[in-house]
Design a protein around this motif. Structure first.
Motif, PDB file in Angstrom:
ATOM      1  N   LEU A 162     -40.930  24.890  -4.689  1.00  0.00           N
ATOM      2  CA  LEU A 162     -39.541  24.415  -4.835  1.00  0.00           C
ATOM      3  C   LEU A 162     -39.591  22.936  -5.193  1.00  0.00           C
ATOM      4  CD1 LEU A 162     -36.388  24.673  -4.387  1.00  0.00           C
ATOM      5  CD2 LEU A 162     -36.824  23.840  -2.069  1.00  0.00           C
ATOM      6  N   LEU A 163     -39.070  22.610  -6.369  1.00  0.00           N
ATOM      7  CA  LEU A 163     -38.986  21.204  -6.774  1.00  0.00           C
ATOM      8  C   LEU A 163     -37.561  20.714  -6.573  1.00  0.00           C
ATOM      9  CD1 LEU A 163     -39.976  18.611  -8.151  1.00  0.00           C
ATOM     10  CD2 LEU A 163     -39.414  19.668 -10.339  1.00  0.00           C
ATOM     11  N   VAL A 164     -37.407  19.688  -5.753  1.00  0.00           N
ATOM     12  CA  VAL A 164     -36.067  19.144  -5.493  1.00  0.00           C
ATOM     13  C   VAL A 164     -36.099  17.628  -5.688  1.00  0.00           C
ATOM     14  CG1 VAL A 164     -34.816  20.792  -4.058  1.00  0.00           C
ATOM     15  CG2 VAL A 164     -36.699  19.545  -3.041  1.00  0.00           C
ATOM     16  N   SER A 165     -35.615  17.195  -6.850  1.00  0.00           N
ATOM     17  CA  SER A 165     -35.650  15.756  -7.142  1.00  0.00           C
ATOM     18  C   SER A 165     -34.264  15.294  -7.560  1.00  0.00           C
ATOM     19  CB  SER A 165     -36.680  15.484  -8.240  1.00  0.00           C
ATOM     20  OG  SER A 165     -36.217  15.994  -9.457  1.00  0.00           O
ATOM     21  N   GLY A 166     -34.210  14.068  -8.089  1.00  0.00           N
ATOM     22  CA  GLY A 166     -32.916  13.534  -8.510  1.00  0.00           C
ATOM     23  C   GLY A 166     -32.393  14.228  -9.759  1.00  0.00           C
ATOM     24  N   GLY A 167     -33.299  14.733 -10.583  1.00  0.00           N
ATOM     25  CA  GLY A 167     -32.875  15.342 -11.841  1.00  0.00           C
ATOM     26  C   GLY A 167     -33.101  16.841 -11.902  1.00  0.00           C
ATOM     27  N   HIS A 168     -33.862  17.397 -10.949  1.00  0.00           N
ATOM     28  CA  HIS A 168     -34.235  18.809 -11.051  1.00  0.00           C
ATOM     29  C   HIS A 168     -34.190  19.550  -9.728  1.00  0.00           C
ATOM     30  CE1 HIS A 168     -35.791  17.059 -14.715  1.00  0.00           C
ATOM     31  NE2 HIS A 168     -35.621  18.259 -15.241  1.00  0.00           N
ATOM     32  N   THR A 169     -33.846  20.822  -9.830  1.00  0.00           N
ATOM     33  CA  THR A 169     -33.972  21.746  -8.699  1.00  0.00           C
ATOM     34  C   THR A 169     -34.497  23.032  -9.321  1.00  0.00           C
ATOM     35  OG1 THR A 169     -32.111  20.718  -7.598  1.00  0.00           O
ATOM     36  CG2 THR A 169     -32.729  22.902  -6.829  1.00  0.00           C
ATOM     37  N   ASP A 170     -35.773  23.328  -9.097  1.00  0.00           N
ATOM     38  CA  ASP A 170     -36.415  24.468  -9.748  1.00  0.00           C
ATOM     39  C   ASP A 170     -37.233  25.272  -8.746  1.00  0.00           C
ATOM     40  OD1 ASP A 170     -35.743  23.952 -12.561  1.00  0.00           O
ATOM     41  OD2 ASP A 170     -37.029  22.194 -12.367  1.00  0.00           O
ATOM     42  N   LEU A 171     -37.194  26.598  -8.909  1.00  0.00           N
ATOM     43  CA  LEU A 171     -38.055  27.482  -8.109  1.00  0.00           C
ATOM     44  C   LEU A 171     -39.052  28.149  -9.049  1.00  0.00           C
ATOM     45  CD1 LEU A 171     -36.083  29.594  -5.480  1.00  0.00           C
ATOM     46  CD2 LEU A 171     -38.210  28.359  -5.099  1.00  0.00           C
ATOM     47  N   VAL A 172     -40.325  28.077  -8.676  1.00  0.00           N
ATOM     48  CA  VAL A 172     -41.389  28.517  -9.560  1.00  0.00           C
ATOM     49  C   VAL A 172     -42.396  29.342  -8.761  1.00  0.00           C
ATOM     50  CG1 VAL A 172     -43.233  27.660 -11.067  1.00  0.00           C
ATOM     51  CG2 VAL A 172     -41.129  26.369 -10.888  1.00  0.00           C
ATOM     52  N   LEU A 173     -42.977  30.374  -9.416  1.00  0.00           N
ATOM     53  CA  LEU A 173     -44.074  31.120  -8.789  1.00  0.00           C
ATOM     54  C   LEU A 173     -45.368  30.735  -9.505  1.00  0.00           C
ATOM     55  CD1 LEU A 173     -45.332  33.419  -7.040  1.00  0.00           C
ATOM     56  CD2 LEU A 173     -44.700  34.988  -8.885  1.00  0.00           C
ATOM     57  N   PHE A 174     -46.231  30.006  -8.820  1.00  0.00           N
ATOM     58  CA  PHE A 174     -47.523  29.614  -9.410  1.00  0.00           C
ATOM     59  C   PHE A 174     -48.547  30.717  -9.162  1.00  0.00           C
ATOM     60  CE2 PHE A 174     -45.537  25.497  -9.062  1.00  0.00           C
ATOM     61  CZ  PHE A 174     -46.028  24.797 -10.150  1.00  0.00           C
ATOM     62  N   THR A 175     -49.288  31.077 -10.222  1.00  0.00           N
ATOM     63  CA  THR A 175     -50.356  32.067 -10.041  1.00  0.00           C
ATOM     64  C   THR A 175     -51.743  31.439 -10.215  1.00  0.00           C
ATOM     65  OG1 THR A 175     -50.026  32.697 -12.350  1.00  0.00           O
ATOM     66  CG2 THR A 175     -48.989  34.103 -10.677  1.00  0.00           C
ATOM     67  N   ASP A 176     -51.765  30.242 -10.802  1.00  0.00           N
ATOM     68  CA  ASP A 176     -53.031  29.500 -10.965  1.00  0.00           C
ATOM     69  C   ASP A 176     -52.671  28.080 -11.408  1.00  0.00           C
ATOM     70  OD1 ASP A 176     -55.687  28.853 -11.128  1.00  0.00           O
ATOM     71  OD2 ASP A 176     -56.225  30.518 -12.440  1.00  0.00           O
ATOM     72  N   HIS A 177     -53.681  27.215 -11.599  1.00  0.00           N
ATOM     73  CA  HIS A 177     -53.384  25.874 -12.098  1.00  0.00           C
ATOM     74  C   HIS A 177     -52.777  25.979 -13.494  1.00  0.00           C
ATOM     75  CE1 HIS A 177     -55.136  23.754  -8.797  1.00  0.00           C
ATOM     76  NE2 HIS A 177     -56.244  24.456  -8.889  1.00  0.00           N
ATOM     77  N   GLY A 178     -51.605  25.370 -13.655  1.00  0.00           N
ATOM     78  CA  GLY A 178     -50.956  25.376 -14.966  1.00  0.00           C
ATOM     79  C   GLY A 178     -50.355  26.721 -15.360  1.00  0.00           C
ATOM     80  N   LYS A 179     -50.480  27.738 -14.491  1.00  0.00           N
ATOM     81  CA  LYS A 179     -49.909  29.058 -14.827  1.00  0.00           C
ATOM     82  C   LYS A 179     -48.806  29.369 -13.828  1.00  0.00           C
ATOM     83  CE  LYS A 179     -53.716  31.381 -17.055  1.00  0.00           C
ATOM     84  NZ  LYS A 179     -55.015  31.828 -16.638  1.00  0.00           N
ATOM     85  N   TYR A 180     -47.618  29.556 -14.344  1.00  0.00           N
ATOM     86  CA  TYR A 180     -46.517  29.823 -13.424  1.00  0.00           C
ATOM     87  C   TYR A 180     -45.412  30.600 -14.116  1.00  0.00           C
ATOM     88  CZ  TYR A 180     -44.690  25.768 -15.896  1.00  0.00           C
ATOM     89  OH  TYR A 180     -44.287  24.914 -16.882  1.00  0.00           O
ATOM     90  N   GLN A 181     -44.593  31.218 -13.259  1.00  0.00           N
ATOM     91  CA  GLN A 181     -43.408  31.932 -13.745  1.00  0.00           C
ATOM     92  C   GLN A 181     -42.198  31.160 -13.235  1.00  0.00           C
ATOM     93  OE1 GLN A 181     -43.309  35.968 -12.286  1.00  0.00           O
ATOM     94  NE2 GLN A 181     -41.149  36.221 -12.849  1.00  0.00           N
ATOM     95  N   TYR A 182     -41.315  30.826 -14.152  1.00  0.00           N
ATOM     96  CA  TYR A 182     -40.103  30.099 -13.768  1.00  0.00           C
ATOM     97  C   TYR A 182     -39.114  31.102 -13.171  1.00  0.00           C
ATOM     98  CZ  TYR A 182     -36.140  26.934 -14.162  1.00  0.00           C
ATOM     99  OH  TYR A 182     -35.060  26.144 -13.883  1.00  0.00           O
ATOM    100  N   LEU A 183     -38.672  30.858 -11.939  1.00  0.00           N
ATOM    101  CA  LEU A 183     -37.772  31.820 -11.287  1.00  0.00           C
ATOM    102  C   LEU A 183     -36.298  31.437 -11.438  1.00  0.00           C
ATOM    103  CD1 LEU A 183     -39.739  32.434  -7.952  1.00  0.00           C
ATOM    104  CD2 LEU A 183     -39.914  33.669 -10.116  1.00  0.00           C
ATOM    105  N   GLY A 184     -36.015  30.150 -11.375  1.00  0.00           N
ATOM    106  CA  GLY A 184     -34.619  29.720 -11.510  1.00  0.00           C
ATOM    107  C   GLY A 184     -34.471  28.231 -11.272  1.00  0.00           C
ATOM    108  N   GLY A 185     -33.277  27.754 -11.561  1.00  0.00           N
ATOM    109  CA  GLY A 185     -33.038  26.318 -11.385  1.00  0.00           C
ATOM    110  C   GLY A 185     -31.553  26.043 -11.309  1.00  0.00           C
ATOM    111  N   THR A 186     -31.216  24.770 -11.229  1.00  0.00           N
ATOM    112  CA  THR A 186     -29.803  24.467 -11.086  1.00  0.00           C
ATOM    113  C   THR A 186     -29.064  24.615 -12.414  1.00  0.00           C
ATOM    114  OG1 THR A 186     -28.171  22.890 -10.284  1.00  0.00           O
ATOM    115  CG2 THR A 186     -30.082  21.962 -11.421  1.00  0.00           C
TER     116      THR A 186
END
Ligand code: KG4
Ligand code: ZN
Length: 333
Positions: free
Chosen positions: A136-160
Protein backbone atom coordinates in the motif's frame (compact mmCIF):
# COMPACT_ATOMS: atom_id res chain seq x y z
CA UNK A 1 28.12 -2.56 -4.13
CA UNK A 2 27.80 1.18 -3.40
CA UNK A 3 25.10 3.39 -4.96
CA UNK A 4 24.43 7.13 -4.80
CA UNK A 5 20.66 7.79 -4.88
CA UNK A 6 19.29 11.20 -5.90
CA UNK A 7 15.67 12.30 -5.37
CA UNK A 8 14.12 15.63 -6.41
CA UNK A 9 10.58 14.75 -7.51
CA UNK A 10 8.70 17.20 -5.30
CA UNK A 11 9.96 19.78 -2.80
CA UNK A 12 12.81 17.80 -1.22
CA UNK A 13 16.36 17.75 -2.55
CA UNK A 14 17.81 14.47 -1.35
CA UNK A 15 20.90 12.34 -1.85
CA UNK A 16 22.07 9.20 -0.08
CA UNK A 17 24.88 6.67 -0.33
CA UNK A 18 23.96 3.05 0.39
CA UNK A 19 26.01 -0.14 0.44
CA UNK A 20 24.70 -3.66 -0.22
CA UNK A 21 26.76 -6.46 1.28
CA UNK A 22 25.31 -9.93 0.87
CA UNK A 23 21.58 -9.37 1.26
CA UNK A 24 21.96 -6.51 3.71
CA UNK A 25 21.50 -2.87 2.70
CA UNK A 26 23.16 -0.24 4.85
CA UNK A 27 22.79 3.56 4.80
CA UNK A 28 26.20 5.29 4.73
CA UNK A 29 24.59 8.75 4.45
CA UNK A 30 21.12 10.16 3.86
CA UNK A 31 20.77 13.92 3.33
CA UNK A 32 17.39 15.63 2.83
CA UNK A 33 17.06 19.37 2.27
CA UNK A 34 13.48 20.61 2.24
CA UNK A 35 11.99 23.97 1.37
CA UNK A 36 9.12 23.18 3.77
CA UNK A 37 9.47 26.50 5.62
CA UNK A 38 8.52 28.27 2.42
CA UNK A 39 5.66 25.83 1.88
CA UNK A 40 4.29 26.38 5.38
CA UNK A 41 4.30 30.10 4.66
CA UNK A 42 2.34 29.73 1.42
CA UNK A 43 0.19 26.76 2.54
CA UNK A 44 1.57 24.37 -0.08
CA UNK A 45 4.13 23.82 -2.80
CA UNK A 46 4.73 26.41 -5.52
CA UNK A 47 6.37 24.31 -8.27
CA UNK A 48 8.67 26.99 -9.72
CA UNK A 49 9.83 27.98 -6.26
CA UNK A 50 10.53 24.34 -5.32
CA UNK A 51 12.66 23.87 -8.46
CA UNK A 52 14.58 27.11 -7.83
CA UNK A 53 15.43 25.97 -4.30
CA UNK A 54 16.52 22.59 -5.64
CA UNK A 55 18.90 24.14 -8.17
CA UNK A 56 20.62 25.86 -5.24
CA UNK A 57 20.65 22.76 -3.04
CA UNK A 58 21.43 19.85 -5.36
CA UNK A 59 25.25 20.07 -5.58
CA UNK A 60 25.84 20.80 -1.85
CA UNK A 61 23.44 17.98 -0.90
CA UNK A 62 25.25 15.44 -3.11
CA UNK A 63 28.62 16.65 -1.82
CA UNK A 64 27.46 16.27 1.77
CA UNK A 65 26.08 12.78 1.10
CA UNK A 66 29.44 11.66 -0.31
CA UNK A 67 31.41 13.32 2.49
CA UNK A 68 29.29 11.84 5.27
CA UNK A 69 29.55 8.42 3.66
CA UNK A 70 33.34 8.89 3.37
CA UNK A 71 32.93 7.79 -0.24
CA UNK A 72 34.79 9.16 -3.25
CA UNK A 73 33.01 9.25 -6.62
CA UNK A 74 35.34 6.56 -7.99
CA UNK A 75 34.13 4.17 -5.25
CA UNK A 76 30.55 4.36 -6.52
CA UNK A 77 29.24 1.43 -8.54
CA UNK A 78 26.28 3.38 -9.93
CA UNK A 79 24.08 6.47 -9.62
CA UNK A 80 20.31 6.08 -9.14
CA UNK A 81 17.92 8.86 -10.05
CA UNK A 82 14.16 9.44 -9.70
CA UNK A 83 12.87 10.15 -13.21
CA UNK A 84 9.15 10.41 -12.34
CA UNK A 85 6.44 10.98 -11.36
CA UNK A 86 6.57 14.45 -9.85
CA UNK A 87 6.85 18.12 -10.69
CA UNK A 88 8.56 18.57 -14.04
CA UNK A 89 10.88 21.41 -12.95
CA UNK A 90 11.95 19.49 -9.85
CA UNK A 91 12.49 16.23 -11.71
CA UNK A 92 14.61 17.98 -14.34
CA UNK A 93 16.98 19.35 -11.70
CA UNK A 94 17.74 15.83 -10.45
CA UNK A 95 17.71 14.01 -13.79
CA UNK A 96 20.02 16.47 -15.58
CA UNK A 97 22.41 16.59 -12.60
CA UNK A 98 22.55 12.78 -12.43
CA UNK A 99 23.14 12.48 -16.20
CA UNK A 100 25.98 14.98 -15.98
CA UNK A 101 27.61 13.22 -13.03
CA UNK A 102 27.24 9.82 -14.70
CA UNK A 103 29.05 11.17 -17.76
CA UNK A 104 31.83 12.91 -15.81
CA UNK A 105 32.41 10.04 -13.39
CA UNK A 106 31.75 7.35 -16.02
CA UNK A 107 29.21 5.52 -13.88
CA UNK A 108 26.12 3.49 -14.84
CA UNK A 109 22.87 5.42 -14.34
CA UNK A 110 19.78 3.66 -12.96
CA UNK A 111 16.43 5.42 -13.54
CA UNK A 112 13.95 4.82 -10.71
CA UNK A 113 10.17 5.23 -10.53
CA UNK A 114 9.64 7.31 -7.37
CA UNK A 115 6.56 5.25 -6.44
CA UNK A 116 8.47 1.96 -6.53
CA UNK A 117 11.19 3.74 -4.59
CA UNK A 118 8.83 4.35 -1.68
CA UNK A 119 8.20 0.60 -1.38
CA UNK A 120 11.93 -0.15 -1.37
CA UNK A 121 12.40 1.84 1.85
CA UNK A 122 11.20 -1.47 3.33
CA UNK A 123 14.38 -3.19 2.08
CA UNK A 124 16.60 -0.91 4.18
CA UNK A 125 15.62 -2.87 7.26
CA UNK A 126 17.01 -6.11 8.72
CA UNK A 127 13.79 -7.99 7.94
CA UNK A 128 13.19 -7.42 4.25
CA UNK A 129 9.83 -8.32 2.68
CA UNK A 130 9.53 -11.48 0.62
CA UNK A 131 7.15 -12.28 -2.24
CA UNK A 132 4.24 -12.39 -2.85
CA UNK A 133 3.53 -9.21 -0.94
CA UNK A 134 0.66 -6.69 -0.90
CA UNK A 135 1.95 -3.10 -0.97
CA UNK A 136 0.00 0.00 0.00
CA UNK A 137 1.53 3.28 -1.11
CA UNK A 138 0.11 6.31 0.68
CA UNK A 139 1.82 9.60 -0.12
CA UNK A 140 0.94 13.20 -0.86
CA UNK A 141 0.30 12.46 -4.52
CA UNK A 142 -0.58 8.76 -4.60
CA UNK A 143 -2.68 6.07 -3.01
CA UNK A 144 -2.04 2.73 -4.72
CA UNK A 145 -2.54 -0.94 -3.87
CA UNK A 146 -0.18 -3.35 -5.60
CA UNK A 147 0.51 -7.10 -5.52
CA UNK A 148 4.26 -7.71 -5.84
CA UNK A 149 5.33 -11.13 -7.09
CA UNK A 150 9.06 -10.39 -7.44
CA UNK A 151 11.48 -7.45 -7.69
CA UNK A 152 10.08 -5.10 -10.31
CA UNK A 153 7.17 -7.48 -11.02
CA UNK A 154 3.78 -6.48 -9.77
CA UNK A 155 0.09 -6.35 -10.51
CA UNK A 156 -1.63 -3.02 -10.03
CA UNK A 157 -4.79 -3.60 -7.98
CA UNK A 158 -6.22 -0.10 -7.63
CA UNK A 159 -5.66 3.49 -6.68
CA UNK A 160 -7.35 6.73 -5.88
CA UNK A 161 -9.81 8.17 -8.37
CA UNK A 162 -9.28 11.71 -7.07
CA UNK A 163 -7.30 12.95 -4.06
CA UNK A 164 -4.53 10.88 -2.48
CA UNK A 165 -4.67 10.04 1.24
CA UNK A 166 -1.85 12.50 2.03
CA UNK A 167 -3.50 15.14 -0.12
CA UNK A 168 -6.72 14.66 1.86
CA UNK A 169 -4.79 15.16 5.12
CA UNK A 170 -3.16 18.29 3.63
CA UNK A 171 -6.41 19.79 2.29
CA UNK A 172 -8.33 19.11 5.51
CA UNK A 173 -5.47 20.65 7.51
CA UNK A 174 -5.70 23.74 5.36
CA UNK A 175 -9.47 23.97 6.00
CA UNK A 176 -8.64 23.82 9.72
CA UNK A 177 -6.02 26.57 9.39
CA UNK A 178 -3.14 24.18 10.13
CA UNK A 179 0.23 24.37 8.42
CA UNK A 180 1.66 22.25 5.58
CA UNK A 181 2.30 19.30 5.49
CA UNK A 182 -1.05 18.63 7.12
CA UNK A 183 -0.75 14.92 7.97
CA UNK A 184 1.52 15.31 11.00
CA UNK A 185 -0.46 18.40 12.17
CA UNK A 186 -3.81 16.60 12.08
CA UNK A 187 -2.26 13.58 13.73
CA UNK A 188 -0.89 15.71 16.59
CA UNK A 189 -4.27 17.36 17.30
CA UNK A 190 -6.05 14.01 16.89
CA UNK A 191 -4.23 12.66 19.96
CA UNK A 192 -6.37 14.92 22.14
CA UNK A 193 -9.62 14.46 20.22
CA UNK A 194 -12.59 12.10 20.05
CA UNK A 195 -12.65 10.20 16.74
CA UNK A 196 -16.41 9.58 17.09
CA UNK A 197 -17.32 13.24 17.58
CA UNK A 198 -18.05 13.80 13.88
CA UNK A 199 -19.59 11.22 11.63
CA UNK A 200 -17.56 11.57 8.46
CA UNK A 201 -17.96 9.40 5.34
CA UNK A 202 -15.63 6.50 4.51
CA UNK A 203 -15.75 6.85 0.71
CA UNK A 204 -15.70 3.60 -1.33
CA UNK A 205 -14.96 1.55 1.76
CA UNK A 206 -17.47 -1.13 0.82
CA UNK A 207 -16.81 -1.09 -2.93
CA UNK A 208 -15.83 -4.41 -4.45
CA UNK A 209 -12.72 -3.01 -6.15
CA UNK A 210 -9.42 -1.70 -4.78
CA UNK A 211 -9.97 1.90 -5.77
CA UNK A 212 -10.10 4.82 -3.36
CA UNK A 213 -11.70 8.28 -3.31
CA UNK A 214 -10.96 10.96 -0.75
CA UNK A 215 -12.31 14.18 -2.24
CA UNK A 216 -15.81 13.62 -0.77
CA UNK A 217 -14.31 13.31 2.70
CA UNK A 218 -12.59 16.67 2.27
CA UNK A 219 -15.92 18.21 1.15
CA UNK A 220 -17.68 16.72 4.19
CA UNK A 221 -14.99 18.24 6.43
CA UNK A 222 -15.47 21.64 4.77
CA UNK A 223 -19.13 21.54 5.89
CA UNK A 224 -18.09 20.95 9.51
CA UNK A 225 -15.51 23.73 9.70
CA UNK A 226 -17.06 26.75 11.36
CA UNK A 227 -16.13 29.22 14.05
CA UNK A 228 -15.52 27.51 17.37
CA UNK A 229 -15.33 23.99 15.89
CA UNK A 230 -13.41 21.59 18.12
CA UNK A 231 -10.24 21.08 16.04
CA UNK A 232 -9.05 18.20 18.21
CA UNK A 233 -12.25 16.19 17.67
CA UNK A 234 -12.47 17.05 13.99
CA UNK A 235 -8.81 16.08 13.45
CA UNK A 236 -9.35 12.77 15.22
CA UNK A 237 -12.45 12.09 13.11
CA UNK A 238 -10.62 12.91 9.85
CA UNK A 239 -7.69 10.71 10.74
CA UNK A 240 -9.96 7.81 11.71
CA UNK A 241 -11.97 8.07 8.47
CA UNK A 242 -8.85 7.97 6.27
CA UNK A 243 -7.28 5.12 8.25
CA UNK A 244 -10.49 3.03 8.23
CA UNK A 245 -10.60 3.09 4.42
CA UNK A 246 -6.88 2.33 4.00
CA UNK A 247 -6.95 -0.58 6.45
CA UNK A 248 -10.16 -2.11 5.07
CA UNK A 249 -8.95 -2.11 1.45
CA UNK A 250 -5.49 -3.44 2.34
CA UNK A 251 -6.84 -6.26 4.46
CA UNK A 252 -9.36 -7.20 1.75
CA UNK A 253 -6.46 -7.46 -0.72
CA UNK A 254 -4.45 -9.59 1.73
CA UNK A 255 -7.40 -11.98 2.06
CA UNK A 256 -8.17 -12.12 -1.65
CA UNK A 257 -4.59 -12.84 -2.73
CA UNK A 258 -3.82 -15.00 0.35
CA UNK A 259 -0.44 -13.35 0.99
CA UNK A 260 1.57 -13.50 4.20
CA UNK A 261 3.58 -10.34 3.54
CA UNK A 262 2.25 -6.77 3.61
CA UNK A 263 4.18 -3.51 3.28
CA UNK A 264 3.19 0.12 3.48
CA UNK A 265 5.14 3.07 2.14
CA UNK A 266 4.99 6.82 1.53
CA UNK A 267 4.60 9.81 3.84
CA UNK A 268 1.28 8.71 5.35
CA UNK A 269 2.93 5.42 6.43
CA UNK A 270 4.66 7.57 9.08
CA UNK A 271 1.24 7.78 10.77
CA UNK A 272 1.53 5.56 13.82
CA UNK A 273 -2.23 5.14 14.23
CA UNK A 274 -2.43 3.73 10.70
CA UNK A 275 0.41 1.33 11.48
CA UNK A 276 -1.20 0.20 14.76
CA UNK A 277 -4.65 -0.32 13.26
CA UNK A 278 -3.29 -2.21 10.26
CA UNK A 279 -1.11 -4.37 12.51
CA UNK A 280 -4.01 -5.15 14.88
CA UNK A 281 -6.40 -5.99 12.05
CA UNK A 282 -3.87 -8.21 10.29
CA UNK A 283 -2.94 -10.02 13.50
CA UNK A 284 -6.63 -10.75 14.15
CA UNK A 285 -6.86 -12.19 10.65
CA UNK A 286 -3.82 -14.45 10.92
CA UNK A 287 -0.87 -14.15 13.28
CA UNK A 288 1.78 -15.25 10.77
CA UNK A 289 1.12 -12.36 8.35
CA UNK A 290 4.06 -9.94 8.55
CA UNK A 291 3.58 -6.17 8.20
CA UNK A 292 6.60 -4.19 7.00
CA UNK A 293 6.76 -0.45 7.73
CA UNK A 294 9.80 1.76 7.05
CA UNK A 295 11.06 3.95 9.91
CA UNK A 296 9.23 7.34 9.74
CA UNK A 297 12.31 9.15 8.35
CA UNK A 298 12.30 6.78 5.34
CA UNK A 299 8.54 7.10 4.73
CA UNK A 300 8.74 10.65 3.39
CA UNK A 301 10.81 11.46 0.29
CA UNK A 302 14.52 10.60 0.53
CA UNK A 303 17.44 9.47 -1.60
CA UNK A 304 18.02 6.25 0.37
CA UNK A 305 14.87 4.61 -0.97
CA UNK A 306 15.95 5.46 -4.53
CA UNK A 307 19.40 3.91 -4.03
CA UNK A 308 17.79 0.85 -2.38
CA UNK A 309 15.52 0.27 -5.40
CA UNK A 310 18.54 0.52 -7.68
CA UNK A 311 20.15 -2.57 -6.12
CA UNK A 312 17.30 -4.54 -7.74
CA UNK A 313 17.10 -2.61 -11.04
CA UNK A 314 19.19 -2.77 -14.20
CA UNK A 315 21.13 0.32 -15.33
CA UNK A 316 19.97 2.01 -18.51
CA UNK A 317 21.99 1.33 -21.65
CA UNK A 318 22.06 4.96 -22.76
CA UNK A 319 22.04 7.37 -19.78
CA UNK A 320 21.68 10.40 -22.02
CA UNK A 321 18.31 9.10 -23.20
CA UNK A 322 16.76 9.21 -19.71
CA UNK A 323 14.04 11.82 -19.58
CA UNK A 324 12.06 13.18 -16.67
CA UNK A 325 8.49 11.82 -16.82
CA UNK A 326 6.11 13.75 -14.56
CA UNK A 327 3.20 11.39 -15.35
CA UNK A 328 4.90 8.07 -14.63
CA UNK A 329 2.65 5.76 -12.59
CA UNK A 330 2.61 2.22 -11.26
CA UNK A 331 -0.42 1.44 -13.37
CA UNK A 332 1.25 2.14 -16.70
CA UNK A 333 4.83 1.01 -16.09
O1 KG4 B 1 5.82 10.50 0.39
P1 KG4 B 1 5.79 11.94 0.68
O2 KG4 B 1 6.91 12.54 1.47
O3 KG4 B 1 5.69 12.80 -0.62
C1 KG4 B 1 5.06 12.39 -1.78
O4 KG4 B 1 5.68 11.64 -2.56
O5 KG4 B 1 3.89 12.80 -1.94
O6 KG4 B 1 4.40 12.20 1.43
C2 KG4 B 1 4.01 13.44 1.90
C3 KG4 B 1 2.62 13.29 2.50
C4 KG4 B 1 1.98 14.63 2.87
O7 KG4 B 1 0.68 14.65 2.32
C5 KG4 B 1 1.93 14.59 4.40
O8 KG4 B 1 0.84 15.30 4.94
C6 KG4 B 1 1.83 13.10 4.66
O9 KG4 B 1 2.67 12.50 3.70
N1 KG4 B 1 2.30 12.72 6.01
C7 KG4 B 1 1.49 12.23 6.96
C8 KG4 B 1 2.30 12.04 8.12
N2 KG4 B 1 3.57 12.42 7.82
C9 KG4 B 1 3.55 12.83 6.51
N3 KG4 B 1 0.18 11.94 6.95
C10 KG4 B 1 -0.36 11.45 8.08
N4 KG4 B 1 0.33 11.27 9.23
C11 KG4 B 1 1.65 11.53 9.29
N5 KG4 B 1 2.32 11.32 10.44
ZN1 ZN C 1 7.06 10.52 -2.40
Amino acid sequence: MIILGIETSCDETAAAVLEKKGGCIQILSNIVASSSELQSKYGGIIPEQAAREQIKAIVPVIQEALEQAKTKPDQLDAIAITFGPGLIGSLLVGVETAKTLAQIWQKPLIPINHLLGHFYANWITPQQPSFPCIGLLVSGGHTDLVLFTDHGKYQYLGGTRDDAAGECFDKCARLLGLSYPGGPEISKLAEKGDANAFSLPRPMMGSKDFDFSFSGLKTAVSHEVKEGVNKFDLSASIEAAIIDVLVEKTVTAVQKYKVEQVMIAGGVAANQKLVRKLQDTITKLQTKIKLHVPPPSLCTDNGAMIAATAFFTNPTKDPLKIEANPNLSLESS
